[in-house]
Design a protein around this motif. Structure first.
Motif, PDB file in Angstrom:
ATOM      1  N   THR A  71       0.835  -1.207   0.000  1.00 19.04           N
ATOM      2  CA  THR A  71       0.000   0.000   0.000  1.00 19.04           C
ATOM      3  C   THR A  71       0.861   1.245   0.000  1.00 19.04           C
ATOM      4  O   THR A  71       0.582   2.228  -0.703  1.00 19.04           O
ATOM      5  N   ARG A  72       1.956   1.211   0.765  1.00 17.24           N
ATOM      6  CA  ARG A  72       2.871   2.351   0.818  1.00 17.24           C
ATOM      7  C   ARG A  72       3.545   2.570  -0.536  1.00 17.24           C
ATOM      8  O   ARG A  72       3.735   3.701  -0.973  1.00 17.24           O
ATOM      9  N   ILE A  73       3.906   1.476  -1.203  1.00 13.81           N
ATOM     10  CA  ILE A  73       4.500   1.590  -2.543  1.00 13.81           C
ATOM     11  C   ILE A  73       3.522   2.276  -3.494  1.00 13.81           C
ATOM     12  O   ILE A  73       3.913   3.146  -4.290  1.00 13.81           O
ATOM     13  N   GLU A  74       2.243   1.924  -3.421  1.00 14.94           N
ATOM     14  CA  GLU A  74       1.218   2.556  -4.254  1.00 14.94           C
ATOM     15  C   GLU A  74       1.114   4.050  -3.950  1.00 14.94           C
ATOM     16  O   GLU A  74       1.028   4.882  -4.867  1.00 14.94           O
ATOM     17  N   GLU A  75       1.133   4.403  -2.672  1.00 16.11           N
ATOM     18  CA  GLU A  75       1.042   5.811  -2.265  1.00 16.11           C
ATOM     19  C   GLU A  75       2.224   6.614  -2.799  1.00 16.11           C
ATOM     20  O   GLU A  75       2.068   7.725  -3.315  1.00 16.11           O
ATOM     21  N   VAL A  76       3.406   6.048  -2.661  1.00 13.96           N
ATOM     22  CA  VAL A  76       4.617   6.740  -3.100  1.00 13.96           C
ATOM     23  C   VAL A  76       4.653   6.861  -4.615  1.00 13.96           C
ATOM     24  O   VAL A  76       5.116   7.870  -5.159  1.00 13.96           O
ATOM     25  N   THR A  77       4.144   5.854  -5.318  1.00  9.59           N
ATOM     26  CA  THR A  77       4.085   5.913  -6.775  1.00  9.59           C
ATOM     27  C   THR A  77       3.256   7.110  -7.247  1.00  9.59           C
ATOM     28  O   THR A  77       3.654   7.838  -8.165  1.00  9.59           O
ATOM     29  N   LYS A  78       2.120   7.333  -6.607  1.00 14.94           N
ATOM     30  CA  LYS A  78       1.283   8.492  -6.940  1.00 14.94           C
ATOM     31  C   LYS A  78       2.010   9.792  -6.619  1.00 14.94           C
ATOM     32  O   LYS A  78       1.920  10.775  -7.374  1.00 14.94           O
ATOM     33  N   LEU A  79       2.729   9.806  -5.500  1.00 16.49           N
ATOM     34  CA  LEU A  79       3.469  10.996  -5.096  1.00 16.49           C
ATOM     35  C   LEU A  79       4.573  11.319  -6.091  1.00 16.49           C
ATOM     36  O   LEU A  79       4.786  12.480  -6.466  1.00 16.49           O
ATOM     37  N   LEU A  80       5.281  10.296  -6.545  1.00 14.64           N
ATOM     38  CA  LEU A  80       6.345  10.486  -7.534  1.00 14.64           C
ATOM     39  C   LEU A  80       5.801  11.099  -8.827  1.00 14.64           C
ATOM     40  O   LEU A  80       6.468  11.898  -9.483  1.00 14.64           O
ATOM     41  N   ASP A  81       4.583  10.731  -9.168  1.00 11.57           N
ATOM     42  CA  ASP A  81       3.969  11.224 -10.397  1.00 11.57           C
ATOM     43  C   ASP A  81       3.586  12.703 -10.290  1.00 11.57           C
ATOM     44  O   ASP A  81       3.668  13.444 -11.272  1.00 11.57           O
ATOM     45  N   SER A  82       3.202  13.139  -9.099  1.00 17.61           N
ATOM     46  CA  SER A  82       2.688  14.499  -8.933  1.00 17.61           C
ATOM     47  C   SER A  82       3.762  15.523  -8.584  1.00 17.61           C
ATOM     48  O   SER A  82       3.547  16.728  -8.783  1.00 17.61           O
ATOM     49  N   CYS A  83       4.915  15.080  -8.083  1.00 20.35           N
ATOM     50  CA  CYS A  83       5.958  16.020  -7.645  1.00 20.35           C
ATOM     51  C   CYS A  83       6.800  16.486  -8.835  1.00 20.35           C
ATOM     52  O   CYS A  83       7.329  15.644  -9.577  1.00 20.35           O
ATOM     53  N   PRO A  84       6.964  17.800  -9.015  1.00 21.45           N
ATOM     54  CA  PRO A  84       7.735  18.315 -10.154  1.00 21.45           C
ATOM     55  C   PRO A  84       9.235  18.048 -10.038  1.00 21.45           C
ATOM     56  O   PRO A  84       9.917  17.833 -11.039  1.00 21.45           O
ATOM     57  N   THR A  85       9.758  18.093  -8.807  1.00 22.44           N
ATOM     58  CA  THR A  85      11.193  17.885  -8.598  1.00 22.44           C
ATOM     59  C   THR A  85      11.403  16.913  -7.442  1.00 22.44           C
ATOM     60  O   THR A  85      10.762  17.025  -6.388  1.00 22.44           O
ATOM     61  N   ILE A  86      12.309  15.968  -7.646  1.00 23.45           N
ATOM     62  CA  ILE A  86      12.629  14.976  -6.618  1.00 23.45           C
ATOM     63  C   ILE A  86      14.073  15.158  -6.194  1.00 23.45           C
ATOM     64  O   ILE A  86      14.986  15.119  -7.027  1.00 23.45           O
ATOM     65  N   TYR A  87      14.283  15.363  -4.902  1.00 22.67           N
ATOM     66  CA  TYR A  87      15.626  15.432  -4.338  1.00 22.67           C
ATOM     67  C   TYR A  87      15.896  14.094  -3.644  1.00 22.67           C
ATOM     68  O   TYR A  87      15.047  13.586  -2.901  1.00 22.67           O
ATOM     69  N   VAL A  88      17.057  13.513  -3.893  1.00 22.66           N
ATOM     70  CA  VAL A  88      17.381  12.220  -3.294  1.00 22.66           C
ATOM     71  C   VAL A  88      18.786  12.268  -2.720  1.00 22.66           C
ATOM     72  O   VAL A  88      19.697  12.866  -3.312  1.00 22.66           O
ATOM     73  N   TYR A  89      18.967  11.640  -1.551  1.00 19.19           N
ATOM     74  CA  TYR A  89      20.279  11.675  -0.903  1.00 19.19           C
ATOM     75  C   TYR A  89      20.557  10.372  -0.169  1.00 19.19           C
ATOM     76  O   TYR A  89      19.700   9.811   0.516  1.00 19.19           O
ATOM     77  N   GLY A  90      21.785   9.905  -0.337  1.00 17.77           N
ATOM     78  CA  GLY A  90      22.292   8.775   0.422  1.00 17.77           C
ATOM     79  C   GLY A  90      23.789   8.937   0.555  1.00 17.77           C
ATOM     80  O   GLY A  90      24.443   9.507  -0.328  1.00 17.77           O
TER      81      GLY A  90
END
Length: 286
Positions: A118-137
């Motif tokens: 369910t969380r993967i589904e939620e995040v998938t929708k979020l990834l689609d709607s966000c114009p810019t993604i910042y990622v850090y590791g």
């Protein structure tokens, strides 16, 4: 996807009660013999009560002692016990390969079985709607951040990935509305990760945390914690191995879930970019 019961017990050992841990340690040393015991016999051998056997089985995700015996018979009988020990100096390369393969398969099985779909589904929708993604590791998790960047950039997402956390913090402070910050940390306690996530939260960015531990600082801090499994604390701690495999598998899950929801658009995009790149480099090399 069924997990290897020996490695399943090893991975959960430190989370068990003192009495349950005694059972786990006994089984790891006597896995083949345990198949032939009844509940009372195992309780006597391990120095615990029969009721503790039942609690132990439930703590490691099994329905009862009968299921434990079936899984032990399938996974331990007829298998070289050296495969379940840690890698030690002067081992044969073929044995090292078998051990790593066993643990990698276990890590992927655990993560596949326990990922919150369910969380993967939620995040998938979020990834689609966000114009810019910042990622850090940082460290091995930076490899995972790079993998995320490579996958999502090539399907049209704007991904910002910087190793310099000071520079990234400046970018987060000036990030646009509805931007997303993804923090990757196996422990969920990395100082730079926590500080950057706090900045993102203050700037009201959406936040995702990818970690092995649901009670970690990172998992509690973010809007959407994604918990992977399969990292083995005792396995080759001179370098990330099973934890890295679990993190990369989690990124693949996010990627393919996203592609699945936008398949027609993305397939066309990938075809067009492939043709353009081949044409461009073909002309340059001719």
């Amino acid at each position: 996807m069924e997990e290897n019961i020996i490695l399943q017990i090893k991975s959960k050992l430190n989370d068990l009660s003192k009495a349950e841990k005694k059972i786990g340690e006994y089984i790891l040393l006597h896995s083949v013999e345990t198949v032939n015991y009844n509940t009372n016999e195992l309780a006597q051998k391990a120095g615990v009560s029969p009721a503790t056997i039942v609690r132990f089985c439930r703590s490691i995700g099994l329905s009862g002692f009968s299921q434990l015996k079936i899984r032990l018979y399938a996974d331990a009988s007829g298998v070289d016990e050296d495969l379940y020990t840690d890698i030690t100096p002067n081992e044969d390369v073929s044995l090292i390969a078998e051990k790593l393969a066993l643990r990698f398969n276990q890590s992927i099985s655990q993560t596949a079985n326990h990922l919150n779909k369910t969380r993967i589904e939620e995040v998938t929708k979020l990834l689609d709607s966000c114009p810019t993604i910042y990622v850090y590791g940082i460290g091995a998790s930076h490899v995972v951040a790079e993998d995320f960047t490579q996958k999502f950039s090539r399907i049209g997402k704007t991904v910002v990935n910087m190793l310099d956390h000071h520079l990234l913090s400046s970018s987060l402070i000036n990030a646009g509305e509805q931007s997303l910050f993804i923090a990757i940390s196996n422990s969920g306690e990395t100082n730079e990760i926590i500080k950057l996530t706090q900045i993102a939260k203050q700037r009201k960015l959406h936040t995702i945390g990818i970690s092995q531990y649901e009670n970690s600082t990172l998992a509690k801090l973010v809007d959407y914690p994604i918990i992977h499994h399969g990292g083995e604390a005792v396995m080759l701690r001179s370098a990330a191995t099973t934890s890295l495999i679990s993190q990369l598998f989690t990124i693949d899950m996010l990627y393919y879930a996203y592609v699945n929801k936008n398949s027609k658009k993305i397939m066309n995009m990938l075809k067009e970019s492939k043709i353009s790149i081949q044409t461009f480099f073909h002309k340059e090399n001719s």
